[in-house]
Design an enzyme around this catalytic site. Structure first.
Site, PDB file in Angstrom:
ATOM      1  N   ASP A 259      -6.329   1.214   0.796  1.00 23.81           N
ATOM      2  CA  ASP A 259      -6.411   1.552   2.207  1.00 23.81           C
ATOM      3  C   ASP A 259      -7.836   1.319   2.699  1.00 23.81           C
ATOM      4  OD1 ASP A 259      -7.897   3.641   1.207  1.00 23.81           O
ATOM      5  OD2 ASP A 259      -6.604   5.232   1.979  1.00 23.81           O
TER       6      ASP A 259
ATOM      7  N   LYS B 265       0.833  -1.206   0.000  1.00 24.26           N
ATOM      8  CA  LYS B 265       0.000   0.000   0.000  1.00 24.26           C
ATOM      9  C   LYS B 265       0.865   1.251   0.000  1.00 24.26           C
ATOM     10  CE  LYS B 265      -1.732   1.638   3.765  1.00 24.26           C
ATOM     11  NZ  LYS B 265      -2.499   1.821   5.031  1.00 24.26           N
TER      12      LYS B 265
END
Length: 220
Positions: free
Chosen positions: A159, A141
């Site tokens: 996220d 991420k």
């Protein structure tokens, strides 16, 4: 994707609705212009973006930017010791100040070559793998976040806001409290890529619309 997950159409419709809002679209376009502007800057500017992405993990975009500003203003981003960086992050209210300080100081070794190395990869996903391997504290991420912020728009930043959008539209099961595995991250990225293709956007652009949908903001 021959058989898109149930809910793809509803998410497509929602993204297109936001894109057709002149105010939201102008905010997204301005932010993308900023990303491409950073791409033209030097490796030191890229390192600031890397530090920002390290600082937003398990924190917030706003807190991460406050920390970056504070570090840059006093020169600690490039020259501060772990102790000095930790103290500054604590003053900005970062929950994991000591660990993030260690990550930032350790990553400084990459500054001279960071931009050149990333640009040397033909595929941004290969660059992402290198970043995950090379930068302590950077997962898929955060590495995707960094790449998007320096103008690479074909990776997904998965996220909690993006997961919430996906779950709401039935693209994935309800979001749990734990992080997602590598296998699941890449699976979700493929689902998002199919949605992005249908709306005629890159993953990076669509992320901004989905983030706005949950937060009312278009942050980096």
């Amino acid at each position: 994707m021959l058989n898109p997950p149930k809910g793809t159409k509803s998410l497509v419709d929602e993204v297109l609705r936001l894109r057709d809002d002149p105010l939201v679209r102008s905010m997204v376009e301005r932010r993308i212009t900023e990303f491409f502007g950073v791409r033209e800057k030097d490796s030191f500017a890229w390192f600031n973006e890397l530090a920002y992405c390290l600082l937003t993990a398990y924190s917030s975009a706003e807190r991460g930017q406050l920390c970056v500003n504070a570090l840059c203003d006093c020169g600690a981003m490039l020259e501060g010791s772990v102790e000095e960086v930790t103290a500054i992050l604590k003053r900005q209210g970062h929950r994991f100040a000591e660990r993030r300080a260690e990550y930032i100081v350790e990553a400084r070794r990459l500054i001279p070559d960071l931009k050149e190395i990333v640009e040397g990869f033909g595929d941004p996903k290969d660059a992402r793998e290198w970043l995950v391997e090379s930068v302590k504290g950077l997962g898929l991420k955060e590495a995707s976040h960094f790449l998007r912020n320096v103008g690479y728009m074909d990776v997904a930043i998965i996220d909690r806001h993006i997961l919430s959008n996906m779950a709401e539209h039935g693209l994935i099961a309800e979001v749990g409290g734990k992080g997602i595995t590598r296998r699941r991250y890449l699976e979700y990225e493929r689902i998002l890529a199919a949605v992005a293709e249908r709306v005629g956007m890159s993953l990076g652009e669509m992320d901004l619309y989905l983030w706005y949908r949950k937060t009312g903001k278009v942050l980096k």
